[in-house]
Design an enzyme around this catalytic site. Structure first.
Site, PDB file in Angstrom:
ATOM      1  N   HIS A  41      59.108  11.676 -19.617  1.00  0.00           N
ATOM      2  CA  HIS A  41      59.436  13.019 -19.743  1.00  0.00           C
ATOM      3  C   HIS A  41      59.182  13.538 -18.153  1.00  0.00           C
ATOM      4  O   HIS A  41      60.368  14.553 -17.605  1.00  0.00           O
ATOM      5  CB  HIS A  41      57.987  13.838 -20.435  1.00  0.00           C
ATOM      6  CG  HIS A  41      58.449  13.530 -21.928  1.00  0.00           C
ATOM      7  ND1 HIS A  41      57.304  12.749 -22.715  1.00  0.00           N
ATOM      8  CD2 HIS A  41      59.466  13.894 -22.754  1.00  0.00           C
ATOM      9  CE1 HIS A  41      57.651  12.687 -23.915  1.00  0.00           C
ATOM     10  NE2 HIS A  41      58.978  13.409 -23.992  1.00  0.00           N
ATOM     11  N   GLN A  65      63.526  18.902 -37.772  1.00  0.00           N
ATOM     12  CA  GLN A  65      63.965  17.564 -37.498  1.00  0.00           C
ATOM     13  C   GLN A  65      63.335  16.491 -38.435  1.00  0.00           C
ATOM     14  O   GLN A  65      63.698  15.387 -38.079  1.00  0.00           O
ATOM     15  CB  GLN A  65      64.376  17.111 -35.968  1.00  0.00           C
ATOM     16  CG  GLN A  65      63.048  16.865 -35.013  1.00  0.00           C
ATOM     17  CD  GLN A  65      63.476  17.017 -33.771  1.00  0.00           C
ATOM     18  OE1 GLN A  65      63.816  18.127 -33.165  1.00  0.00           O
ATOM     19  NE2 GLN A  65      63.223  15.893 -32.795  1.00  0.00           N
ATOM     20  N   GLU A 152      68.551   9.182 -21.933  1.00  0.00           N
ATOM     21  CA  GLU A 152      69.230   8.181 -22.538  1.00  0.00           C
ATOM     22  C   GLU A 152      68.640   7.449 -23.662  1.00  0.00           C
ATOM     23  O   GLU A 152      69.065   6.598 -24.532  1.00  0.00           O
ATOM     24  CB  GLU A 152      69.919   7.359 -21.564  1.00  0.00           C
ATOM     25  CG  GLU A 152      71.241   7.996 -20.868  1.00  0.00           C
ATOM     26  CD  GLU A 152      71.644   6.976 -19.930  1.00  0.00           C
ATOM     27  OE1 GLU A 152      71.347   5.695 -19.649  1.00  0.00           O
ATOM     28  OE2 GLU A 152      72.925   7.381 -19.311  1.00  0.00           O
TER      29      GLU A 152
HETATM   30  O1  PAF Z   1      63.949  14.263 -28.092  1.00  0.00           O
HETATM   31  C1  PAF Z   1      63.106  15.250 -28.433  1.00  0.00           C
HETATM   32  O2  PAF Z   1      62.057  15.451 -27.857  1.00  0.00           O
HETATM   33  C2  PAF Z   1      63.462  16.204 -29.569  1.00  0.00           C
HETATM   34  O3  PAF Z   1      64.360  15.639 -30.309  1.00  0.00           O
HETATM   35  C3  PAF Z   1      64.121  17.463 -28.925  1.00  0.00           C
HETATM   36  C4  PAF Z   1      65.447  17.270 -28.096  1.00  0.00           C
HETATM   37  C5  PAF Z   1      63.106  18.111 -27.816  1.00  0.00           C
HETATM   38  C6  PAF Z   1      64.498  18.508 -29.978  1.00  0.00           C
HETATM   39  O4  PAF Z   1      63.534  18.754 -30.679  1.00  0.00           O
END
Ligand code: PAF
Length: 283
Positions: A41, A65, A152
């Protein structure tokens, strides 16, 4: 000691800050995350900082999600630790909305991505990209960034977001960042924290087997033969369940058509115990 970062929790306060930066002519980048930040990150943030003066990192564990059977309640959360790490990168602000700010009572609109969203992850996680696309669209309209940076590591997610931005004429650029790996090749992921010591020892086999597959394909192996061999090797390395080992057109994510010369991507999802690891490489 680094200066503590502002953590903003209301859209009003967020918009005020964005407006002030816009008045100064600053370019703004967004790095969307679900927190539990690792070096991967932070690499996204560093890339964002090379392209924009201001970097907003959103931290939001997005319930839409996750399927009811998935790990929403045990997903790792560490806002104080995340804020510490981000303060050291030069990030400007953390956008940390609560679920009721993101999805207030009566919320009823959802983006349904298709095309690159079909298959692969969707075969086992049908709710996933609808939730990702919806929350990313909301994050883009809350932060109004010039660019947003996606890793990616989640290659299909990156393709889905790129397609949504194109399809809905959203006024921002999507920047793709290479996957950050541990020294032994394991792709960094917040979910690696779930691995037991034995599983952590076994996990780098995933990247090793993927790299071997790539060499075999380059040496003339057929897609069927190299993916079958990779599945067997993954099983032998302790990956008891394999969701997919697929070679796809890197742009459309459709199965490649024999005889055509297009960039290809290898995408894999496999389980070590109750932890699902995904990874991908270019071929
Ligand atoms: O990759 C992630 O951490 C999540 O899918 C995102 C893009 C922050 C969306 O909640």
């Amino acid at each position: 000691m680094s200066t503590p970062l502002p953590i903003v929790r209301t859209t009003q306060a967020l918009r005020q800050q964005i407006k002030a930066w816009r008045r100064d002519g600053d370019l703004i980048a967004l790095v969307p995350t679900m927190g539990a930040l690792h070096e991967g990150h932070l690499d996204l943030v560093r890339l964002a900082l090379r392209q924009s003066k201001r970097v907003v990192v959103s931290i939001f564990v997005n319930p839409t999600q996750f399927a009811p059977t998935e790990d929403l309640s045990r997903y790792p959360r560490d806002e104080a630790g995340d804020a510490e790490k981000l303060a050291r990168t030069g990030c400007s602000l953390i956008w940390a909305p609560t679920p009721d700010i993101m999805y207030p009572s009566g919320f009823a609109t959802r983006i349904i991505p298709a095309g690159v969203a079909d298959g692969l992850e969707t075969d086992t996680r049908p709710q996933f990209f609808g939730g990702v696309a919806t929350v990313c669209c909301k994050l883009f309209s809350q932060v109004t960034p010039d660019i947003a940076v996606f890793g990616e590591k989640d290659y299909q997610q990156l393709c889905v977001v790129q397609q949504m931005v194109r399809d809905l004429d959203l006024p921002l650029g999507i920047v793709a960042a290479p996957t950050t790996r541990e020294a032994d090749g394991l792709a960094m992921s917040s979910r690696n924290a779930y691995l037991s010591p034995d599983q952590r020892t076994a996990a780098p086999a995933l990247f090793r087997i993927m790299t071997e597959l790539a060499s075999q394909l380059k040496a003339g192996g057929s897609i069927h033969d190299v993916t079958t061999a990779a599945r067997q090797q993954l099983n032998a390395a302790g990956f008891a369940k394999i969701d997919y080992v697929e070679i796809r057109n890197a742009k459309t994510l459709a199965p490649p058509i024999a005889g055509t010369d297009v960039p290809l991507r290898l995408l894999v999802a496999a389980w070590l115990g109750t932890t699902r690891l995904i990874d991908n490489i270019t071929l």
